[in-house]
Design an enzyme around this catalytic site. Structure first.
Site, PDB file in Angstrom:
ATOM      1  CG  HIS A   1       8.204  -1.688  -4.317  1.00  0.00           C
ATOM      2  ND1 HIS A   1       6.859  -1.815  -4.818  1.00  0.00           N
ATOM      3  CD2 HIS A   1       8.299  -0.461  -3.641  1.00  0.00           C
ATOM      4  CE1 HIS A   1       6.159  -0.709  -4.517  1.00  0.00           C
ATOM      5  NE2 HIS A   1       7.108   0.012  -3.809  1.00  0.00           N
TER       6      HIS A   1
ATOM      7  CE  LYS B   1       5.420  -2.280  -0.285  1.00  0.00           C
ATOM      8  NZ  LYS B   1       5.250  -1.894  -1.654  1.00  0.00           N
TER       9      LYS B   1
ATOM     10  CG  ASP C   1       4.135 -21.631  12.041  1.00  0.00           C
ATOM     11  OD1 ASP C   1       5.261 -21.469  12.193  1.00  0.00           O
ATOM     12  OD2 ASP C   1       3.382 -21.762  12.801  1.00  0.00           O
TER      13      ASP C   1
ATOM     14  CG  HIS D   1       0.796   3.399  -1.267  1.00  0.00           C
ATOM     15  ND1 HIS D   1       1.139   1.961  -0.749  1.00  0.00           N
ATOM     16  CD2 HIS D   1       1.645   3.769  -1.944  1.00  0.00           C
ATOM     17  CE1 HIS D   1       2.541   1.883  -1.380  1.00  0.00           C
ATOM     18  NE2 HIS D   1       2.744   2.976  -2.088  1.00  0.00           N
TER      19      HIS D   1
ATOM     20  CE  LYS E   1       2.161  -0.434  -4.312  1.00  0.00           C
ATOM     21  NZ  LYS E   1       2.013   0.885  -4.569  1.00  0.00           N
TER      22      LYS E   1
ATOM     23  CG  ASP F   1     -14.086  -9.046 -18.247  1.00  0.00           C
ATOM     24  OD1 ASP F   1     -14.376  -7.896 -18.121  1.00  0.00           O
ATOM     25  OD2 ASP F   1     -13.318  -9.600 -19.291  1.00  0.00           O
TER      26      ASP F   1
END
EC number: 2.7.8.-
Length: 469
Positions: free
Chosen positions: A209, A211, A216, A387, A389, A394
């Site tokens: 999952h 990405k 370089d 979508h 995450k 704090d």
């Protein structure tokens, strides 16, 4: 006669699975559920277990030789010693689980939604001089894919090496003609655990999952955004597709490259040679950020991402803001969230009001009543599909990446997140959260309790299947 042979074979297989469950079952509740399924659902119970139930932390899906991977520089421990005392535990945890120490002198750019993300990605790819490493869960045919193809062709002609990984199930729709074109222009491309009948039962439930793009070894991207035109044009059903991505320039980019190297070895059993040209490190910049990469998957001994989220939640003192589309918490995460809210900490959850999957949506909402009763504030984002995450706490610590708050991300998927120990960056994420919360609908406990009976029934159905989602 054949019936007797079938019954004997079935009993032998069932007993073998029972022994495996007793020896290697991860959780008593799941072990009991699988035992019931095996003995009450003829044939189907065994097939479901083989597909979804095996404990990969005991029976490794794939093993990696240490010599096949680049070496991570030894951590001096100075950065941990200089960090706030309450975050040293988190740093040590991530280091022990993923072997990535925190690094400073990183320059971060927060990228919200597809347009800004792909503008930044293509700008970085155009600057490549040595190599491009790219991997995605979802890689779809379309304008973005074609633009990448043409860019790869140009860069390869300039001598840049391009390596690409796509998930065999998440990118199932990626056309053979496009893959052929990638190979023709010189891209080294491999699928992660593609659909094959020979290993269908052993691999279907375990997906990559992540990405990741690394240019370089010094510019990297990660977050929730996949290669799909819906991030630019929207979804025909859901509308706008909102997501968050992160650009990293500095030593943490090399750690993301190490994650890619691990996955590269998984898909083709090849190691990636060290760069033949020196990578210019980022200058000692006053705004350099302290970043730590955490990677996890079903082959690890411990659920790295779950333990990271759990520690951030338990470490909150003033507030904890969570943005995530798939909040299906296990017992540990749910207890941590409830304890946090019940102790007077401002806990807020931002989820999409619209959903891309009905059963998953029912499962997510089945936990709302318990959360609201504990004092957790829930906001339903109305504009398209959210979508992202993200967790921020704090004005001090935050995390962006690919992992959802569910057992699939913690137990079945290969995931990666960046943990950022920086006040300015945390405030930036906090402000963004509050802006989205202001345009969202805050759900009240009474409103939710009074929802229609059929909604409660659907959510109950979703909750039963939540461990499998």
């Amino acid at each position: 006669m054949w019936t007797t042979i079938f019954i004997v074979i079935y009993v032998v297989i069932a007993l073998a699975i029972v022994v495996s469950l007793l020896l290697h079952g991860a959780k008593p509740s799941k072990t009991l559920s699988w035992l019931l399924a095996i003995f009450t659902i003829p044939v189907g119970g065994i097939l479901l277990y083989l597909l979804l139930g095996r404990n990969r932390r005991k029976n490794k899906l794939i093993r990696i030789r240490d010599e096949a991977l680049p070496k991570i520089p030894e951590s001096s421990g100075i950065l941990m010693a200089q960090a706030e005392e309450r975050y040293r535990k988190l740093m040590r945890l991530v280091y022990k689980n993923s072997q990535f120490p925190p690094t400073d002198k990183n320059r971060l750019t927060l990228l919200k939604n597809g347009k800004s993300t792909f503008e930044s990605i293509f700008g970085a790819l155009e600057s490549a001089k040595i190599q491009i490493h790219l991997q995605y869960y979802i890689f779809e045919d379309g304008e973005l894919a074609n633009r990448l193809l043409h860019l790869f062709e140009r860069k390869i002609a300039e001598g840049v090496k391009v390596k690409m990984i796509y998930d065999g199930i998440g990118s199932f729709s990626l056309s053979k003609s496009y893959l052929k074109k990638l190979l023709e222009v010189g891209v080294e491309v491999y699928p992660f655990l593609p659909f094959r009948f020979g290993r269908f039962l052993s691999s279907l439930n375990y997906r990559n999952h992540r990405k990741i793009i690394v240019v370089d070894g010094k510019i990297a991207f990660t977050g929730g955004i996949n290669i799909s035109d819906k991030y630019l044009k929207g979804d025909p059903v859901l509308g706008k597709w909102h997501d968050m991505h992160l650009r990293i320039e500095g030593p943490a980019a090399a750690h993301l490259d190490h994650v890619f190297a691990m996955d590269w070895h998984l898909v083709c059993q090849k190691s990636i040679p060290p760069l033949t040209q020196p990578v210019i490190a980022m200058d000692n910049h006053s705004s350099g950020k302290l970043v730590q990469i955490v990677a996890g998957g079903p082959d690890d001994d411990f659920p790295s991402l779950e333990q990271t989220y759990f520690t951030i939640i338990n470490g909150a003192k003033d507030y904890l803001y969570v943005t995530n589309p798939y909040v299906i918490p296990g017992q540990a995460i749910m207890q941590a969230l409830q304890t946090c809210a019940r102790s007077g900490i401002d806990v807020r959850l931002l989820v999409s009001e619209n959903a891309d999957n009905k059963i998953v949506n029912w499962s997510v909402r089945s936990y709302f009543e318990t959360m609201l009763k504990a004092g957790i504030k829930i906001y339903l984002f109305p504009d398209g599909f959210l979508h992202s995450k993200i967790i921020v706490s704090d004005d001090a610590v935050s995390t962006i990446g690919t992992a959802n708050l569910d057992d699939r991300s913690f137990e079945q998927n290969y995931e990666v997140n960046a943990v950022i120990y920086d006040r300015d960056f945390a405030r930036l994420l906090k402000e963004d959260f509050l802006r989205d919360a202001n345009i969202s609908r805050m759900l009240s406990y009474q409103e939710y309790v009074d929802r229609p009976f059929m909604e409660k029934l659907k959510e109950g159905f979703g909750k039963v299947f939540s461990p499998l989602l």
